[in-house]
Design a protein around this motif. Sequence first.
Motif, PDB file in Angstrom:
ATOM      1  N   GLU A  38     -39.060 -66.784  -8.088  1.00  0.00           N
ATOM      2  CA  GLU A  38     -39.316 -68.100  -7.493  1.00  0.00           C
ATOM      3  C   GLU A  38     -39.949 -69.002  -8.535  1.00  0.00           C
ATOM      4  O   GLU A  38     -40.958 -68.622  -9.160  1.00  0.00           O
ATOM      5  N   ASP A  39     -39.350 -70.173  -8.763  1.00  0.00           N
ATOM      6  CA  ASP A  39     -39.942 -71.080  -9.735  1.00  0.00           C
ATOM      7  C   ASP A  39     -41.136 -71.807  -9.116  1.00  0.00           C
ATOM      8  O   ASP A  39     -41.252 -71.901  -7.890  1.00  0.00           O
ATOM      9  N   ASP A  40     -42.033 -72.282  -9.957  1.00  0.00           N
ATOM     10  CA  ASP A  40     -43.283 -72.866  -9.457  1.00  0.00           C
ATOM     11  C   ASP A  40     -43.223 -74.396  -9.359  1.00  0.00           C
ATOM     12  O   ASP A  40     -44.245 -75.038  -9.144  1.00  0.00           O
ATOM     13  N   PHE A  41     -42.032 -74.961  -9.482  1.00  0.00           N
ATOM     14  CA  PHE A  41     -41.880 -76.412  -9.314  1.00  0.00           C
ATOM     15  C   PHE A  41     -41.102 -76.728  -8.028  1.00  0.00           C
ATOM     16  O   PHE A  41     -41.630 -77.320  -7.093  1.00  0.00           O
ATOM     17  N   PHE A  42     -39.844 -76.276  -7.976  1.00  0.00           N
ATOM     18  CA  PHE A  42     -39.039 -76.493  -6.772  1.00  0.00           C
ATOM     19  C   PHE A  42     -39.308 -75.424  -5.705  1.00  0.00           C
ATOM     20  O   PHE A  42     -38.971 -75.610  -4.546  1.00  0.00           O
ATOM     21  N   HIS A  43     -39.860 -74.272  -6.141  1.00  0.00           N
ATOM     22  CA  HIS A  43     -40.074 -73.122  -5.258  1.00  0.00           C
ATOM     23  C   HIS A  43     -38.750 -72.609  -4.686  1.00  0.00           C
ATOM     24  O   HIS A  43     -38.691 -72.131  -3.553  1.00  0.00           O
ATOM     25  N   ASN A  44     -37.706 -72.729  -5.494  1.00  0.00           N
ATOM     26  CA  ASN A  44     -36.439 -72.102  -5.151  1.00  0.00           C
ATOM     27  C   ASN A  44     -36.518 -70.610  -5.448  1.00  0.00           C
ATOM     28  O   ASN A  44     -37.151 -70.196  -6.431  1.00  0.00           O
ATOM     29  N   ARG A  45     -35.867 -69.818  -4.632  1.00  0.00           N
ATOM     30  CA  ARG A  45     -35.887 -68.366  -4.808  1.00  0.00           C
ATOM     31  C   ARG A  45     -34.514 -67.886  -5.276  1.00  0.00           C
ATOM     32  O   ARG A  45     -33.506 -68.175  -4.646  1.00  0.00           O
ATOM     33  N   GLN A  46     -34.527 -67.138  -6.357  1.00  0.00           N
ATOM     34  CA  GLN A  46     -33.299 -66.647  -6.962  1.00  0.00           C
ATOM     35  C   GLN A  46     -33.196 -65.140  -6.817  1.00  0.00           C
ATOM     36  O   GLN A  46     -34.208 -64.428  -6.789  1.00  0.00           O
ATOM     37  N   VAL A  47     -31.966 -64.650  -6.779  1.00  0.00           N
ATOM     38  CA  VAL A  47     -31.675 -63.238  -7.009  1.00  0.00           C
ATOM     39  C   VAL A  47     -31.130 -63.184  -8.429  1.00  0.00           C
ATOM     40  O   VAL A  47     -29.972 -63.504  -8.685  1.00  0.00           O
ATOM     41  N   VAL A  48     -32.001 -62.821  -9.368  1.00  0.00           N
ATOM     42  CA  VAL A  48     -31.644 -62.900 -10.794  1.00  0.00           C
ATOM     43  C   VAL A  48     -30.719 -61.757 -11.184  1.00  0.00           C
ATOM     44  O   VAL A  48     -29.720 -61.948 -11.881  1.00  0.00           O
TER      45      VAL A  48
END
Length: 209
Positions: A189-199
Motif C-alpha cells: 500500500e502506498d502512503d500517498f494514494f493508499h492504493n493497495r497492490q498485489v505486487v
Amino acid sequence: MRTIHVVTHPEATHHIDHVVGGWHDSALTPAGEKAASAIAAALRAAVPAESTVELISSDLLRTRQTADAVAEAFGVSPRLDRRLREKSYGEAEGRPQAWLDQRFVPPPAVGDRMGHEEGVAGAETKAVFGRRVYAAMDDVLRLPGSHQIVVTHGFALTFVIAAWIGMPLEACGLVNFRGASGSITTLREDDFFHNRQVVTLGDTRHLPE
C-alpha cells in the motif's frame, strides 16, 4: 508505505502421505524445512534492515515451524493466530484424500457457493472460513509497522488477498488466488494514494530446485 509478505507453508507430511490437511497438525518434511530456510533468507533480503517487522502465523505445526525459521532471521517472535488456519475439513482431516474425494459435494456453478455444505460433517463452509481470515487480517492491518509477515496456508491465501483489496466477503464465492506451497505473495500500500497492490502472487523463485 506498508508491505505485507504472505507466506504459504512449504511441503508438510500430509502432502506426501496423501491425507487431508485442514486442521490436521502435520509437520514440515525435511524438504519443507529446507524451503522454510530459503523463505526466511528471501524475506530477510527483501526487507530493509531498519524496518520494523511484525510476524503473524497460523498456530498449526507446519506454519509454526515455517514462522520459526523466519523469526530466527529477523530476531522477532511470531504471534500465533488460529484464525489464519487452513479451512477445516471436519471429520475428513487426517484421513486419506481418497476418503474425502468419495464424499465431497462440489459447490454449484451458480447460487450460494459461500454457504455451500460439502457433505463432510464438521467441515467449514467458505463463509465461515473466510469470515475468520478476514477478522485476522483486520487485526494485521491495525499493526503500526511498515512490514508484516503473515504465515498461512494455500487455501487461506485467497481470503488474505481478498481482505487486503477490500473485496466484500459475500463476493468471494468465485474467487481463487493460487499460491504454491512455500510461495511468497507480496502486498503493498502506498502512503500517498493508499492504493493497495498485489505486487507478486505465489512467487517461488527463492525455493530450492
